[in-house]
Design a protein around this motif. Structure first.
Motif, PDB file in Angstrom:
ATOM      1  N   ASP A 109     -10.210  -4.107   5.141  1.00 10.83           N
ATOM      2  CA  ASP A 109     -10.828  -3.478   3.973  1.00 10.83           C
ATOM      3  C   ASP A 109     -11.240  -2.022   4.220  1.00 10.83           C
ATOM      4  O   ASP A 109     -12.135  -1.500   3.564  1.00 10.83           O
ATOM      5  N   PHE A 110     -10.617  -1.348   5.197  1.00  8.83           N
ATOM      6  CA  PHE A 110     -10.842   0.099   5.334  1.00  8.83           C
ATOM      7  C   PHE A 110     -10.067   0.832   4.256  1.00  8.83           C
ATOM      8  O   PHE A 110     -10.483   1.867   3.762  1.00  8.83           O
ATOM      9  N   ILE A 111      -8.903   0.304   3.939  1.00 11.08           N
ATOM     10  CA  ILE A 111      -8.116   0.862   2.839  1.00 11.08           C
ATOM     11  C   ILE A 111      -7.802  -0.265   1.871  1.00 11.08           C
ATOM     12  O   ILE A 111      -7.779  -1.431   2.250  1.00 11.08           O
ATOM     13  N   ARG A 112      -7.615   0.121   0.605  1.00 10.63           N
ATOM     14  CA  ARG A 112      -7.444  -0.895  -0.436  1.00 10.63           C
ATOM     15  C   ARG A 112      -5.989  -0.957  -0.862  1.00 10.63           C
ATOM     16  O   ARG A 112      -5.339   0.062  -1.047  1.00 10.63           O
TER      17      ARG A 112
ATOM     18  N   HIS B 102     -16.117  -9.277   8.763  1.00  9.47           N
ATOM     19  CA  HIS B 102     -16.339  -8.443   9.960  1.00  9.47           C
ATOM     20  C   HIS B 102     -17.269  -9.131  10.964  1.00  9.47           C
ATOM     21  O   HIS B 102     -17.143  -8.930  12.166  1.00  9.47           O
TER      22      HIS B 102
ATOM     23  N   TYR C 293     -12.504  -6.395  16.550  1.00  7.44           N
ATOM     24  CA  TYR C 293     -11.428  -5.467  16.201  1.00  7.44           C
ATOM     25  C   TYR C 293     -11.313  -4.360  17.235  1.00  7.44           C
ATOM     26  O   TYR C 293     -12.307  -3.824  17.711  1.00  7.44           O
TER      27      TYR C 293
ATOM     28  N   TYR D 285       0.804   5.452  -0.082  1.00  6.05           N
ATOM     29  CA  TYR D 285      -0.034   6.654   0.036  1.00  6.05           C
ATOM     30  C   TYR D 285       0.629   7.723  -0.802  1.00  6.05           C
ATOM     31  O   TYR D 285       1.596   8.327  -0.361  1.00  6.05           O
TER      32      TYR D 285
ATOM     33  N   ASN E 276      -9.381  -0.689  17.502  1.00  5.98           N
ATOM     34  CA  ASN E 276      -8.526   0.285  16.791  1.00  5.98           C
ATOM     35  C   ASN E 276      -7.365   0.720  17.668  1.00  5.98           C
ATOM     36  O   ASN E 276      -7.476   0.770  18.874  1.00  5.98           O
TER      37      ASN E 276
ATOM     38  N   ALA F 274     -11.587   5.659  18.961  1.00 10.81           N
ATOM     39  CA  ALA F 274     -12.544   6.765  18.986  1.00 10.81           C
ATOM     40  C   ALA F 274     -13.924   6.158  19.174  1.00 10.81           C
ATOM     41  O   ALA F 274     -14.399   5.421  18.329  1.00 10.81           O
TER      42      ALA F 274
ATOM     43  N   THR G 232      -0.470  -0.476  11.594  1.00 10.24           N
ATOM     44  CA  THR G 232      -1.868  -0.093  11.453  1.00 10.24           C
ATOM     45  C   THR G 232      -2.298  -0.143   9.994  1.00 10.24           C
ATOM     46  O   THR G 232      -3.419  -0.559   9.681  1.00 10.24           O
TER      47      THR G 232
ATOM     48  N   LYS H 183       0.846  -1.195   0.000  1.00 12.36           N
ATOM     49  CA  LYS H 183       0.000   0.000   0.000  1.00 12.36           C
ATOM     50  C   LYS H 183       0.879   1.241   0.000  1.00 12.36           C
ATOM     51  O   LYS H 183       1.708   1.434   0.889  1.00 12.36           O
TER      52      LYS H 183
ATOM     53  N   VAL I 127     -18.012  -7.845   4.731  1.00 21.09           N
ATOM     54  CA  VAL I 127     -19.083  -7.879   5.725  1.00 21.09           C
ATOM     55  C   VAL I 127     -19.098  -9.213   6.462  1.00 21.09           C
ATOM     56  O   VAL I 127     -19.175  -9.271   7.692  1.00 21.09           O
TER      57      VAL I 127
ATOM     58  N   ARG J 162      -5.490  -2.171   8.743  1.00 23.06           N
ATOM     59  CA  ARG J 162      -6.611  -1.497   8.066  1.00 23.06           C
ATOM     60  C   ARG J 162      -6.840  -2.058   6.665  1.00 23.06           C
ATOM     61  O   ARG J 162      -7.956  -2.026   6.156  1.00 23.06           O
TER      62      ARG J 162
END
Lengths: 302, 266
Positions: free
Chosen positions: A54-57, A78, A83, A16, A85, A89, A46, A14, A75, A50
């Protein structure tokens, strides 16, 4: 891939923008093990987690969890995962109880008695609003919501953040019970002793790359320590040179300092010839381990 | 029992909705209370009738007879105040729904549960629409009760139609803010985009009434479709309503793939 591989990442990468996130991460986590994902802050722990959720591809590569592709079946995955974090938050305007009930409802119901038991073990003040809770108490709620539906796989990002030693202990107990029940745990940490205490295997990540995957025994046999030995009298340096695994020896009057890789046996036996007043052991930083242990092959440090 | 994202979002909204509803009702009542005084100021009407057409345009379309109930409520409430208030609420909510939760970090927390992303978008958008309609109903109710108890000669139904028009106009920009949040995940960017487009299209419509060459572009402004039919006088115009509702639907439809395809921030 057989049924017992719970998480399998294949060349997971990944980026960025220009910044590197993780590169070619290959990890296999087996059913029923506690797998530690160890690395300094910012190494990509992290990001890996993530991506698995599948929060980020991924830029390249793929991941399966329970043999299901994370992009196609997030889904379903999950549903079977708990999980926590890293930067927790929570909904600040809810009470802990309302939050857990809401999350439970999203999962189609809970064994509320089990939740109550867990809450009692971790001394969670469920009727209180989350806003007023300390960091440690929020973390306990975070742990509760990860464990409360008895998931097959737990993915915990820095789970002991903010927990006091007593609660850490309780958490380690819970990990053991979970493991005994045949469930799988993947946890990230930047603290070596913690990982040594609870994990079966460890993946070490540094600057986005997994540099080693080891069993705890192997890791310990390579573990390095800085030792400081105080003697009653001045000791001769020659008696300590050429001991296996001992390096960086420095003797100043009656204090000896050195670095030991692996077993302490030789050093302890050599020291026993003299009157020992005190032994001080410094836990190495992760960076020390990387620098000393993983570079060893390359340039034969000292 | 909170068992889905829709109910949770609605719950989070309840206090805000209550205050906004009270606020809107208060405005409706106060404006109705002033009407008897205004209706006696016929001299004001003469003054207005002497103004050039372009200046009248700035007051909104309903200034034919300011002291009539239709003229008064059009000018004082529906040409600016009510749509503006609903816009402020709607843009705030729209920007907060996805992007706000994402910035707080609670969205990642929610998505770790077995809830598909499209469902989160749909539920939150649903609450947006329901909230705006509820506010419209409260405002309409307050205005209708105040107007009829003061024996003001105005159609309650038309007041409702004009309110619905305002709600739809505000929903266009709220949906725009929502969509921007789904695309970019930044609350401030979403608010900025929606407010900016709001101001520009408002100017396009008002200036388009005065500046000749702009006239042909007025149809691009949601405000044009809201103001042009003079709803309080004539009732809702199906074509213009469809344009506004169509925009809302389009923004919603774009929001789903925009959000399901991208990376979620911290």
């Amino acid at each position: 891939m057989n049924n017992d591989t719970i998480i399998n990442t294949v060349k997971l990468t990944k980026y960025y923008g220009k910044q590197k996130g993780i590169e070619e991460v290959d990890l296999q986590v087996q059913r029923g093990e506690v797998f530690g994902y160890l690395g300094p802050n910012g190494a990509g722990k992290t990001t890996t987690i993530r991506t698995i959720l599948d929060f980020i591809r991924p830029t390249r590569g793929s991941t399966t969890v329970f043999d299901l592709d994370t992009r196609q079946h997030s889904v379903e995955i999950h549903r079977r995962v708990g999980y926590l974090n890293g930067e927790l938050a929570l909904y600040n305007d809810m009470t802990g109880e309302d939050l857990l009930k809401y999350l439970g409802n999203l999962r189609g119901g809970l064994d509320w008695k089990y939740v109550k038991d867990l809450a009692a073990r971790f001394q969670c003040d469920l009727p209180r609003r989350i806003q007023g809770l300390s960091l440690g108490n929020k973390q306990k709620l975070g742990l509760l919501q990860a464990f409360m539906h008895k998931p097959e796989l737990l993915i915990l990002d820095e789970p002991t953040n903010g927990l006091d030693p007593l609660m850490q202990h309780e958490f380690y107990d819970l990990l053991n019970e979970t493991k005994k029940a045949g469930r799988t745990i993947f946890l990230s940490s930047h603290v070596l002793p913690e990982v040594e205490k609870v994990c079966d295997r460890v993946g070490i990540i540094r600057q986005g790359k997994v540099v080693a995957v080891e069993t705890i025994e192997t890791l310990k046999s390579h573990s390095i320590r800085q030792l400081e030995i105080h003697f009653a009298r001045v000791v001769p340096k020659e008696k300590f040179s050429n001991l296996p695994g001992v390096r960086d020896i420095n003797v100043q009057n009656n204090i000896l300092t050195c670095t030991v890789v692996g077993s302490l046996d030789a050093l302890v036996k050599a020291s026993a010839q003299f009157e020992v007043v005190n032994i001080i052991s410094h836990e190495p930083s992760l960076e020390d381990i990387f620098m000393t242990y993983y570079n060893e092959g390359k340039n034969n440090v000292k | 029992m909170l068992n889905n994202v829709f109910l949770k979002t609605l719950r989070d909204q309840q206090r805000s909705l209550l205050y906004w509803a009270l606020y809107l009702i208060a405005i409706a009542v106060v404006m109705a209370l002033f009407y008897p005084t205004i209706s006696k100021m016929t001299a004001f009407n003469q003054y207005l009738s002497q103004l050039p057409a372009s200046v009248k345009e700035m007051f909104g379309a309903g200034v034919v007879d300011y002291t009539s109930p239709v003229g008064y409520f059009s000018t004082e409430l529906f040409s600016f105040m009510v749509p503006l208030l609903l816009l402020v609420f709607g843009i705030g909510f729209g920007a907060n729904a996805i992007a706000g939760d994402e910035e707080k970090g609670t969205l990642g927390f929610l998505l770790a549960n077995p809830v598909p992303r499209w469902r989160v978008v749909a539920d939150k958008f649903g609450v947006l629409v329901v909230s705006m309609i509820l506010l419209g109903l409260f405002f309409w109710g307050g205005l209708a009760i105040a107007a009829s108890s003061m024996h003001i000669d105005i159609s309650i139904l038309k007041l409702g139609e004009a309110t619905l028009g305002s709600v739809l106009l505000a929903l266009v920009f709220a949906a725009l803010a929502f969509m921007a949040g789904c695309i970019k995940g930044s609350k401030s960017t979403s608010m900025g985009v929606a407010s900016g487009v709001g101001v520009l299209t408002y100017l396009l419509n008002t200036l388009g009434g005065m500046v000749g060459w702009l006239k042909g572009y007025r149809f691009l402004s949601p405000f044009y479709h809201y103001m042009e039919p003079n709803t309080l006088q004539n009732g809702l115009s199906p074509v213009h309503i469809l344009v506004l509702a169509g925009l809302v639907v389009v923004f919603f439809i774009i929001s789903i793939p925009a959000f399901t395809r991208r990376d979620i921030g911290q």
